[in-house]
Write a protein that holds these residues in place. Sequence first.
Motif, mmCIF file in Angstrom:
data_model
loop_
_atom_site.group_PDB
_atom_site.id
_atom_site.type_symbol
_atom_site.label_atom_id
_atom_site.label_comp_id
_atom_site.label_asym_id
_atom_site.label_seq_id
_atom_site.Cartn_x
_atom_site.Cartn_y
_atom_site.Cartn_z
ATOM 1 N N PHE A 13 0.953 -1.076 -0.048
ATOM 2 C CA PHE A 13 0.028 -0.138 0.070
ATOM 3 C C PHE A 13 0.765 1.320 -0.155
ATOM 4 O O PHE A 13 1.587 1.338 0.849
ATOM 5 N N LYS A 14 0.499 2.079 -0.897
ATOM 6 C CA LYS A 14 1.239 3.606 -0.915
ATOM 7 C C LYS A 14 1.268 4.008 0.244
ATOM 8 O O LYS A 14 2.188 4.916 0.644
ATOM 9 N N GLU A 15 -0.038 4.367 0.805
ATOM 10 C CA GLU A 15 -0.155 4.802 2.032
ATOM 11 C C GLU A 15 -1.523 4.560 2.775
ATOM 12 O O GLU A 15 -2.238 3.782 2.085
ATOM 13 N N SER A 16 -1.692 4.297 4.072
ATOM 14 C CA SER A 16 -2.944 4.122 4.569
ATOM 15 C C SER A 16 -3.026 4.610 6.059
ATOM 16 O O SER A 16 -2.384 5.311 6.430
ATOM 17 N N TRP A 17 -4.352 4.480 6.345
ATOM 18 C CA TRP A 17 -4.595 5.226 7.668
ATOM 19 C C TRP A 17 -3.831 4.530 8.750
ATOM 20 O O TRP A 17 -3.411 5.257 9.766
ATOM 21 N N LEU A 18 -3.089 3.253 8.740
ATOM 22 C CA LEU A 18 -2.478 2.605 9.788
ATOM 23 C C LEU A 18 -1.098 3.095 9.704
ATOM 24 O O LEU A 18 -0.441 3.395 11.117
ATOM 25 N N SER A 19 -0.341 3.534 8.855
ATOM 26 C CA SER A 19 0.720 4.401 8.788
ATOM 27 C C SER A 19 0.834 5.644 9.507
ATOM 28 O O SER A 19 1.466 6.288 10.043
ATOM 29 N N PHE A 20 -0.538 6.442 8.702
ATOM 30 C CA PHE A 20 -0.877 7.634 9.278
ATOM 31 C C PHE A 20 -0.840 7.637 11.120
ATOM 32 O O PHE A 20 -0.331 8.255 11.506
ATOM 33 N N ILE A 21 -1.485 6.662 11.413
ATOM 34 C CA ILE A 21 -1.796 6.573 13.075
ATOM 35 C C ILE A 21 -0.177 6.346 13.731
ATOM 36 O O ILE A 21 0.287 6.950 14.712
ATOM 37 N N GLY A 22 0.551 5.631 12.815
ATOM 38 C CA GLY A 22 2.017 5.075 13.354
ATOM 39 C C GLY A 22 2.868 6.585 13.578
ATOM 40 O O GLY A 22 3.505 6.755 14.252
ATOM 41 N N ARG A 23 2.588 7.431 12.458
ATOM 42 C CA ARG A 23 3.496 8.710 12.765
ATOM 43 C C ARG A 23 2.878 9.652 13.527
ATOM 44 O O ARG A 23 3.500 10.582 14.113
ATOM 45 N N HIS A 24 1.753 9.281 14.449
ATOM 46 C CA HIS A 24 1.316 10.044 15.359
ATOM 47 C C HIS A 24 0.967 9.545 16.657
ATOM 48 O O HIS A 24 0.171 9.593 17.548
ATOM 49 N N SER A 25 1.929 8.356 16.812
ATOM 50 C CA SER A 25 2.040 7.237 17.821
ATOM 51 C C SER A 25 2.140 8.036 19.258
ATOM 52 O O SER A 25 1.472 7.625 20.196
ATOM 53 N N LEU A 26 2.832 8.879 19.461
ATOM 54 C CA LEU A 26 3.063 9.399 20.488
ATOM 55 C C LEU A 26 2.072 10.270 21.201
ATOM 56 O O LEU A 26 1.714 10.031 22.384
ATOM 57 N N GLN A 27 1.789 11.054 20.191
ATOM 58 C CA GLN A 27 0.458 11.697 20.575
ATOM 59 C C GLN A 27 -0.859 10.993 21.135
ATOM 60 O O GLN A 27 -1.530 11.230 22.021
ATOM 61 N N ILE A 28 -0.883 9.769 20.450
ATOM 62 C CA ILE A 28 -1.952 8.819 20.618
ATOM 63 C C ILE A 28 -1.662 8.282 22.156
ATOM 64 O O ILE A 28 -2.479 8.300 23.055
ATOM 65 N N TYR A 29 -0.589 7.917 22.331
ATOM 66 C CA TYR A 29 0.023 7.315 23.513
ATOM 67 C C TYR A 29 -0.288 8.017 24.892
ATOM 68 O O TYR A 29 -0.783 7.522 25.942
ATOM 69 N N VAL A 30 0.094 9.487 24.920
ATOM 70 C CA VAL A 30 0.077 10.267 26.004
ATOM 71 C C VAL A 30 -1.369 10.549 26.118
ATOM 72 O O VAL A 30 -2.087 10.771 27.390
ATOM 73 N N LEU A 31 -2.146 10.723 25.291
ATOM 74 C CA LEU A 31 -3.603 11.026 25.442
ATOM 75 C C LEU A 31 -4.736 10.160 25.503
ATOM 76 O O LEU A 31 -5.889 10.341 25.743
ATOM 77 N N HIS A 32 -4.514 9.022 25.130
ATOM 78 C CA HIS A 32 -5.551 7.919 24.593
ATOM 79 C C HIS A 32 -6.212 7.511 26.047
ATOM 80 O O HIS A 32 -7.493 7.350 25.974
ATOM 81 N N VAL A 33 -5.840 7.479 27.126
ATOM 82 C CA VAL A 33 -6.255 7.038 28.311
ATOM 83 C C VAL A 33 -7.435 8.245 28.605
ATOM 84 O O VAL A 33 -8.394 7.979 29.194
ATOM 85 N N ILE A 34 -6.900 9.581 28.754
ATOM 86 C CA ILE A 34 -7.783 10.633 29.062
ATOM 87 C C ILE A 34 -8.989 10.758 28.058
ATOM 88 O O ILE A 34 -10.282 10.765 28.428
ATOM 89 N N VAL A 35 -8.633 10.529 26.821
ATOM 90 C CA VAL A 35 -9.838 10.655 25.648
ATOM 91 C C VAL A 35 -10.743 9.440 25.868
ATOM 92 O O VAL A 35 -11.953 9.698 25.834
ATOM 93 N N SER A 36 -10.230 8.317 25.924
ATOM 94 C CA SER A 36 -11.073 7.092 26.088
ATOM 95 C C SER A 36 -12.027 6.949 27.445
ATOM 96 O O SER A 36 -13.089 6.620 27.328
ATOM 97 N N SER A 37 -11.290 7.710 28.498
ATOM 98 C CA SER A 37 -12.118 7.858 29.713
ATOM 99 C C SER A 37 -13.154 8.617 29.577
ATOM 100 O O SER A 37 -14.429 8.687 30.054
ATOM 101 N N ALA A 38 -13.042 10.020 28.965
ATOM 102 C CA ALA A 38 -14.039 10.832 28.774
ATOM 103 C C ALA A 38 -15.085 10.366 27.805
ATOM 104 O O ALA A 38 -16.366 10.570 28.152
ATOM 105 N N CYS A 39 -14.541 9.681 26.760
ATOM 106 C CA CYS A 39 -15.581 9.017 26.008
ATOM 107 C C CYS A 39 -16.494 7.859 26.484
ATOM 108 O O CYS A 39 -17.789 8.129 26.192
ATOM 109 N N ARG A 40 -15.859 7.065 27.071
ATOM 110 C CA ARG A 40 -16.730 6.224 27.963
ATOM 111 C C ARG A 40 -17.594 6.727 28.911
ATOM 112 O O ARG A 40 -18.841 6.252 28.915
ATOM 113 N N THR A 41 -17.392 7.703 29.741
ATOM 114 C CA THR A 41 -18.361 8.347 30.533
ATOM 115 C C THR A 41 -19.490 8.946 29.960
ATOM 116 O O THR A 41 -20.667 8.711 30.343
ATOM 117 N N VAL A 42 -19.308 9.514 28.800
ATOM 118 C CA VAL A 42 -20.187 10.147 27.970
ATOM 119 C C VAL A 42 -21.098 8.960 27.501
ATOM 120 O O VAL A 42 -22.583 9.323 27.620
#
Length: 375
Positions: free
Chosen positions: A278-307
Amino acid sequence: MKNLTNQLPNRYKWVDYARGISILLVVYRHVFEGLKRNGANAADYSFLETMNLFFFSFRMPLFFVIAGFFVQAGFAKRGIGGYVKHRAATILYPFVLWGFVQITLQLLFSGVTNSQRSAVDYLNLFIFPREIDQFWYLLALFNVSALYVIVTSTLKLKNNQQLMVGIFLYLLGMLVDYFGWSIGFAYDILHYYIFLAVGEFVSEFLFKRETLEKMSSTKYVAFGLPLFVAAQYLFLNINQRHNSFIYVEKYLSVLFLFIALVGVFYMLCLSMFLARTFKESWLSFIGRHSLQIYVLHVIVSSACRTVLVKFLGINSFPLLLVLCITVAVIVPVIIEMAANKLGMHYLFSLAKYEKKDSAVQQNKGVQEMSQSLQS
Protein backbone atom coordinates in the motif's frame (compact mmCIF):
# COMPACT_ATOMS: atom_id res chain seq x y z
CA MET A 1 9.12 -6.13 -6.70
CA LYS A 2 8.85 -2.54 -5.58
CA ASN A 3 11.86 -1.02 -3.92
CA LEU A 4 10.81 -0.07 -0.40
CA THR A 5 13.61 2.39 0.14
CA ASN A 6 12.48 4.44 -2.84
CA GLN A 7 8.77 4.58 -2.03
CA LEU A 8 9.13 7.32 0.55
CA PRO A 9 12.67 8.74 0.43
CA ASN A 10 12.72 10.62 3.71
CA ARG A 11 10.93 8.15 5.97
CA TYR A 12 10.90 4.42 6.36
CA LYS A 13 7.21 3.88 5.89
CA TRP A 14 7.26 0.34 7.25
CA VAL A 15 8.41 1.77 10.58
CA ASP A 16 5.24 3.89 10.62
CA TYR A 17 3.21 0.74 9.98
CA ALA A 18 4.96 -1.05 12.86
CA ARG A 19 4.30 1.87 15.20
CA GLY A 20 0.70 1.98 14.00
CA ILE A 21 0.16 -1.71 14.80
CA SER A 22 1.73 -1.36 18.23
CA ILE A 23 -0.17 1.76 19.27
CA LEU A 24 -3.49 0.22 18.20
CA LEU A 25 -2.77 -2.83 20.37
CA VAL A 26 -1.86 -0.54 23.28
CA VAL A 27 -5.09 1.45 22.91
CA TYR A 28 -7.12 -1.75 22.58
CA ARG A 29 -5.79 -3.12 25.85
CA HIS A 30 -6.22 0.07 27.85
CA VAL A 31 -9.73 0.70 26.56
CA PHE A 32 -10.68 -2.93 27.17
CA GLU A 33 -9.38 -2.89 30.74
CA GLY A 34 -10.97 0.49 31.40
CA LEU A 35 -14.38 -0.79 30.34
CA LYS A 36 -14.02 -3.88 32.52
CA ARG A 37 -13.04 -1.85 35.58
CA ASN A 38 -15.95 0.46 34.93
CA GLY A 39 -18.37 -2.44 35.24
CA ALA A 40 -19.10 -3.14 31.56
CA ASN A 41 -20.16 -6.73 30.89
CA ALA A 42 -17.20 -8.40 29.21
CA ALA A 43 -18.02 -11.93 30.43
CA ASP A 44 -20.04 -12.75 27.32
CA TYR A 45 -17.20 -11.76 25.00
CA SER A 46 -14.38 -14.13 25.90
CA PHE A 47 -12.92 -13.80 22.40
CA LEU A 48 -12.19 -10.13 23.01
CA GLU A 49 -10.49 -11.01 26.30
CA THR A 50 -8.43 -13.67 24.51
CA MET A 51 -7.29 -11.17 21.88
CA ASN A 52 -6.37 -8.75 24.67
CA LEU A 53 -3.89 -11.30 26.00
CA PHE A 54 -2.84 -12.92 22.71
CA PHE A 55 -1.26 -9.70 21.40
CA PHE A 56 0.18 -8.59 24.74
CA SER A 57 3.72 -9.96 24.65
CA PHE A 58 5.36 -7.96 21.87
CA ARG A 59 3.63 -4.53 21.88
CA MET A 60 6.06 -2.65 24.09
CA PRO A 61 9.20 -4.59 23.06
CA LEU A 62 8.36 -3.57 19.48
CA PHE A 63 8.52 0.11 20.42
CA PHE A 64 11.95 -0.38 22.01
CA VAL A 65 13.31 -2.36 19.06
CA ILE A 66 12.18 0.40 16.69
CA ALA A 67 13.89 2.99 18.89
CA GLY A 68 17.05 0.87 18.68
CA PHE A 69 17.03 1.13 14.88
CA PHE A 70 17.79 4.84 15.06
CA VAL A 71 19.78 5.26 18.26
CA GLN A 72 23.16 5.33 16.53
CA ALA A 73 21.94 7.69 13.79
CA GLY A 74 20.68 10.12 16.45
CA PHE A 75 23.88 9.76 18.46
CA ALA A 76 26.08 10.31 15.39
CA LYS A 77 24.06 13.35 14.37
CA ARG A 78 23.90 15.14 17.74
CA GLY A 79 26.59 13.71 19.99
CA ILE A 80 25.90 12.38 23.45
CA GLY A 81 24.80 15.68 25.00
CA GLY A 82 22.67 16.69 22.05
CA TYR A 83 21.09 13.25 21.82
CA VAL A 84 20.08 13.17 25.49
CA LYS A 85 18.80 16.74 25.27
CA HIS A 86 16.73 15.89 22.20
CA ARG A 87 15.26 12.80 23.87
CA ALA A 88 14.42 14.88 26.92
CA ALA A 89 12.62 17.41 24.73
CA THR A 90 10.67 14.84 22.72
CA ILE A 91 10.05 12.03 25.24
CA LEU A 92 10.70 13.16 28.81
CA TYR A 93 8.88 16.47 28.35
CA PRO A 94 5.54 15.01 27.15
CA PHE A 95 5.88 12.34 29.83
CA VAL A 96 6.02 15.00 32.56
CA LEU A 97 3.47 17.36 31.02
CA TRP A 98 0.75 14.87 30.15
CA GLY A 99 1.48 12.69 33.16
CA PHE A 100 0.73 15.66 35.42
CA VAL A 101 -2.35 16.54 33.36
CA GLN A 102 -3.73 13.00 33.56
CA ILE A 103 -3.15 12.69 37.32
CA THR A 104 -4.76 16.09 37.90
CA LEU A 105 -7.82 15.17 35.85
CA GLN A 106 -8.12 11.87 37.69
CA LEU A 107 -8.01 13.73 41.00
CA LEU A 108 -10.58 16.28 39.88
CA PHE A 109 -12.97 13.69 38.44
CA SER A 110 -12.34 10.89 40.92
CA GLY A 111 -16.06 10.20 41.12
CA VAL A 112 -16.32 9.10 37.50
CA THR A 113 -12.86 7.66 36.72
CA ASN A 114 -11.53 4.17 37.42
CA SER A 115 -8.31 5.40 39.04
CA GLN A 116 -8.13 6.42 42.67
CA ARG A 117 -5.40 9.03 42.81
CA SER A 118 -3.75 11.04 45.57
CA ALA A 119 -1.15 13.80 45.60
CA VAL A 120 1.63 11.25 46.11
CA ASP A 121 1.02 9.99 42.57
CA TYR A 122 2.78 13.06 41.20
CA LEU A 123 5.90 11.60 42.84
CA ASN A 124 5.05 8.05 41.78
CA LEU A 125 5.11 9.24 38.18
CA PHE A 126 8.92 9.36 38.49
CA ILE A 127 9.59 6.63 41.07
CA PHE A 128 6.91 4.01 40.43
CA PRO A 129 5.61 4.98 36.98
CA ARG A 130 3.92 1.60 36.48
CA GLU A 131 1.28 2.81 38.92
CA ILE A 132 0.39 5.74 36.63
CA ASP A 133 -1.34 3.92 33.80
CA GLN A 134 0.55 4.07 30.48
CA PHE A 135 3.23 6.63 31.30
CA TRP A 136 5.89 4.21 32.51
CA TYR A 137 6.87 3.51 28.91
CA LEU A 138 7.99 7.05 28.10
CA LEU A 139 10.17 7.27 31.20
CA ALA A 140 11.61 3.83 30.44
CA LEU A 141 12.33 4.78 26.82
CA PHE A 142 14.13 7.96 27.86
CA ASN A 143 16.14 6.20 30.59
CA VAL A 144 17.11 3.27 28.39
CA SER A 145 18.01 5.47 25.41
CA ALA A 146 20.08 7.87 27.51
CA LEU A 147 21.89 5.07 29.33
CA TYR A 148 22.52 3.27 26.05
CA VAL A 149 24.34 6.18 24.39
CA ILE A 150 26.23 6.97 27.61
CA VAL A 151 27.48 3.37 27.82
CA THR A 152 28.30 3.39 24.10
CA SER A 153 30.24 6.65 24.39
CA THR A 154 32.12 6.04 27.62
CA LEU A 155 32.98 2.36 27.15
CA LYS A 156 33.30 2.51 23.34
CA LEU A 157 31.12 -0.57 22.96
CA LYS A 158 30.05 -2.00 19.63
CA ASN A 159 26.49 -3.11 19.08
CA ASN A 160 27.25 -6.80 19.66
CA GLN A 161 28.80 -5.85 23.00
CA GLN A 162 25.75 -3.77 23.84
CA LEU A 163 23.68 -6.87 23.20
CA MET A 164 25.71 -8.63 25.89
CA VAL A 165 25.04 -5.73 28.25
CA GLY A 166 21.35 -6.07 27.48
CA ILE A 167 21.39 -9.79 28.26
CA PHE A 168 23.22 -9.14 31.55
CA LEU A 169 20.68 -6.48 32.60
CA TYR A 170 17.81 -8.75 31.57
CA LEU A 171 19.21 -11.48 33.83
CA LEU A 172 19.38 -8.97 36.68
CA GLY A 173 15.74 -8.19 36.00
CA MET A 174 14.98 -11.91 36.32
CA LEU A 175 16.57 -11.88 39.78
CA VAL A 176 14.43 -8.88 40.74
CA ASP A 177 11.34 -10.81 39.67
CA TYR A 178 12.46 -13.97 41.47
CA PHE A 179 13.01 -12.23 44.81
CA GLY A 180 10.04 -9.91 44.37
CA TRP A 181 12.07 -6.74 44.91
CA SER A 182 10.37 -3.43 44.23
CA ILE A 183 12.85 -1.14 42.48
CA GLY A 184 10.45 1.17 40.68
CA PHE A 185 11.55 2.71 37.38
CA ALA A 186 14.89 0.87 37.48
CA TYR A 187 13.18 -2.43 36.68
CA ASP A 188 12.08 -1.20 33.26
CA ILE A 189 15.67 -0.28 32.44
CA LEU A 190 16.81 -3.81 33.26
CA HIS A 191 13.91 -5.38 31.41
CA TYR A 192 13.89 -3.36 28.17
CA TYR A 193 17.53 -2.43 27.55
CA ILE A 194 17.97 -5.67 25.63
CA PHE A 195 15.21 -4.78 23.16
CA LEU A 196 16.89 -1.47 22.30
CA ALA A 197 20.16 -3.37 21.85
CA VAL A 198 18.43 -5.90 19.60
CA GLY A 199 17.06 -3.03 17.52
CA GLU A 200 20.50 -1.54 16.96
CA PHE A 201 22.06 -4.96 16.37
CA VAL A 202 19.65 -5.99 13.60
CA SER A 203 19.64 -2.54 11.98
CA GLU A 204 23.01 -3.39 10.42
CA PHE A 205 21.27 -5.70 7.97
CA LEU A 206 17.57 -4.84 8.37
CA PHE A 207 17.87 -1.59 6.38
CA LYS A 208 19.70 -3.17 3.48
CA ARG A 209 17.67 -3.23 0.29
CA GLU A 210 17.89 -6.97 -0.17
CA THR A 211 16.77 -7.63 3.41
CA LEU A 212 13.79 -5.31 3.07
CA GLU A 213 12.73 -6.98 -0.15
CA LYS A 214 13.00 -10.48 1.32
CA MET A 215 11.21 -9.71 4.58
CA SER A 216 8.40 -7.86 2.83
CA SER A 217 7.64 -10.81 0.55
CA THR A 218 4.40 -12.75 0.78
CA LYS A 219 6.46 -15.90 1.39
CA TYR A 220 8.04 -14.52 4.56
CA VAL A 221 4.71 -13.27 5.90
CA ALA A 222 2.97 -16.57 5.14
CA PHE A 223 5.73 -18.86 6.42
CA GLY A 224 6.23 -16.80 9.57
CA LEU A 225 2.56 -16.86 10.55
CA PRO A 226 2.50 -20.38 12.09
CA LEU A 227 5.50 -19.60 14.32
CA PHE A 228 3.94 -16.28 15.36
CA VAL A 229 0.59 -17.90 16.19
CA ALA A 230 2.24 -20.80 18.03
CA ALA A 231 4.41 -18.50 20.15
CA GLN A 232 1.55 -16.18 21.07
CA TYR A 233 -0.77 -19.12 21.77
CA LEU A 234 1.84 -20.57 24.14
CA PHE A 235 2.03 -17.20 25.90
CA LEU A 236 -1.77 -17.06 26.09
CA ASN A 237 -2.19 -20.63 27.30
CA ILE A 238 0.37 -20.45 30.12
CA ASN A 239 -0.93 -17.11 31.37
CA GLN A 240 -4.54 -18.31 31.29
CA ARG A 241 -3.63 -21.42 33.30
CA HIS A 242 -2.15 -19.14 35.96
CA ASN A 243 -4.97 -16.60 35.69
CA SER A 244 -2.49 -13.83 34.94
CA PHE A 245 -1.39 -11.69 32.03
CA ILE A 246 2.19 -11.33 33.30
CA TYR A 247 3.05 -14.84 34.56
CA VAL A 248 5.25 -15.71 31.58
CA GLU A 249 6.93 -12.31 31.60
CA LYS A 250 7.65 -12.41 35.34
CA TYR A 251 8.43 -16.07 36.04
CA LEU A 252 9.42 -17.52 32.65
CA SER A 253 11.50 -14.59 31.46
CA VAL A 254 13.68 -16.48 28.98
CA LEU A 255 10.57 -17.90 27.30
CA PHE A 256 9.01 -14.44 27.31
CA LEU A 257 12.06 -12.98 25.55
CA PHE A 258 11.76 -15.58 22.80
CA ILE A 259 7.99 -15.12 22.42
CA ALA A 260 8.28 -11.32 22.40
CA LEU A 261 11.04 -11.33 19.76
CA VAL A 262 9.07 -13.73 17.57
CA GLY A 263 6.15 -11.30 17.77
CA VAL A 264 8.37 -8.29 17.11
CA PHE A 265 10.01 -9.70 13.99
CA TYR A 266 6.77 -11.00 12.58
CA MET A 267 5.22 -7.56 13.02
CA LEU A 268 8.24 -6.07 11.23
CA CYS A 269 7.77 -8.49 8.32
CA LEU A 270 4.06 -7.67 8.22
CA SER A 271 4.82 -3.95 8.33
CA MET A 272 7.28 -4.23 5.47
CA PHE A 273 4.71 -6.20 3.47
CA LEU A 274 2.07 -3.54 4.09
CA ALA A 275 4.48 -0.76 3.12
CA ARG A 276 5.28 -2.59 -0.13
CA THR A 277 1.62 -3.31 -0.89
CA PHE A 278 0.00 0.00 0.00
CA LYS A 279 1.31 3.43 -0.97
CA GLU A 280 -0.28 4.98 2.10
CA SER A 281 -2.91 3.94 4.64
CA TRP A 282 -4.62 5.01 7.83
CA LEU A 283 -2.41 2.56 9.75
CA SER A 284 0.85 4.25 8.75
CA PHE A 285 -0.79 7.63 9.42
CA ILE A 286 -1.62 6.49 12.96
CA GLY A 287 1.95 5.28 13.37
CA ARG A 288 3.31 8.73 12.59
CA HIS A 289 1.22 10.12 15.44
CA SER A 290 1.82 7.30 17.91
CA LEU A 291 3.38 9.52 20.59
CA GLN A 292 0.42 11.89 20.71
CA ILE A 293 -2.01 8.98 20.79
CA TYR A 294 0.01 7.33 23.54
CA VAL A 295 -0.01 10.28 25.93
CA LEU A 296 -3.66 11.20 25.37
CA HIS A 297 -5.58 7.98 24.71
CA VAL A 298 -6.35 7.15 28.34
CA ILE A 299 -7.73 10.63 29.02
CA VAL A 300 -9.76 10.67 25.81
CA SER A 301 -11.10 7.12 26.10
CA SER A 302 -12.10 7.72 29.73
CA ALA A 303 -14.04 10.84 28.77
CA CYS A 304 -15.64 9.02 25.84
CA ARG A 305 -16.64 6.07 28.03
CA THR A 306 -18.22 8.38 30.59
CA VAL A 307 -20.31 10.19 27.98
CA LEU A 308 -21.42 6.98 26.26
CA VAL A 309 -22.34 5.10 29.43
CA LYS A 310 -23.58 7.77 31.84
CA PHE A 311 -25.19 10.23 29.44
CA LEU A 312 -26.16 8.18 26.39
CA GLY A 313 -26.94 4.95 28.21
CA ILE A 314 -24.93 2.71 25.86
CA ASN A 315 -24.10 -0.61 27.52
CA SER A 316 -23.09 -2.87 24.64
CA PHE A 317 -19.51 -3.93 25.37
CA PRO A 318 -18.42 -4.42 21.72
CA LEU A 319 -19.97 -1.10 20.70
CA LEU A 320 -18.33 0.73 23.60
CA LEU A 321 -15.01 -0.90 22.75
CA VAL A 322 -15.13 0.14 19.09
CA LEU A 323 -16.34 3.68 19.78
CA CYS A 324 -13.84 4.36 22.58
CA ILE A 325 -10.90 3.00 20.57
CA THR A 326 -11.90 5.06 17.53
CA VAL A 327 -12.22 8.27 19.53
CA ALA A 328 -9.03 7.57 21.52
CA VAL A 329 -7.07 7.32 18.26
CA ILE A 330 -8.67 10.16 16.30
CA VAL A 331 -8.98 12.90 18.92
CA PRO A 332 -5.25 13.03 19.89
CA VAL A 333 -4.33 13.40 16.20
CA ILE A 334 -6.83 16.24 15.82
CA ILE A 335 -5.43 17.93 18.93
CA GLU A 336 -1.87 17.61 17.61
CA MET A 337 -2.81 19.03 14.21
CA ALA A 338 -4.65 21.94 15.82
CA ALA A 339 -1.68 22.59 18.12
CA ASN A 340 0.74 22.63 15.18
CA LYS A 341 -1.50 24.97 13.21
CA LEU A 342 -1.74 27.35 16.16
CA GLY A 343 2.01 27.27 16.75
CA MET A 344 1.58 25.34 20.01
CA HIS A 345 4.14 22.61 19.36
CA TYR A 346 5.07 22.78 23.03
CA LEU A 347 1.99 20.70 23.86
CA PHE A 348 3.94 17.63 22.75
CA SER A 349 7.57 18.64 22.32
CA LEU A 350 10.15 21.26 23.26
CA ALA A 351 12.27 20.55 20.18
CA LYS A 352 11.33 23.86 18.55
CA TYR A 353 14.52 24.03 16.55
CA GLU A 354 13.39 21.14 14.34
CA LYS A 355 10.60 21.89 11.90
CA LYS A 356 8.06 19.14 12.17
CA ASP A 357 7.08 19.43 8.52
CA SER A 358 10.64 18.94 7.30
CA ALA A 359 11.08 15.22 6.71
CA VAL A 360 14.54 15.71 5.25
CA GLN A 361 15.83 17.50 8.30
CA GLN A 362 14.03 15.13 10.64
CA ASN A 363 15.58 12.02 9.09
CA LYS A 364 19.02 13.20 8.00
CA GLY A 365 20.83 10.93 10.42
CA VAL A 366 18.69 7.97 9.43
CA GLN A 367 19.40 8.47 5.74
CA GLU A 368 23.14 8.67 6.37
CA MET A 369 22.95 5.40 8.28
CA SER A 370 20.93 3.77 5.49
CA GLN A 371 23.38 4.89 2.78
CA SER A 372 26.33 3.47 4.68
CA LEU A 373 24.51 0.17 5.28
CA GLN A 374 23.48 -0.21 1.64
CA SER A 375 26.89 0.64 0.20
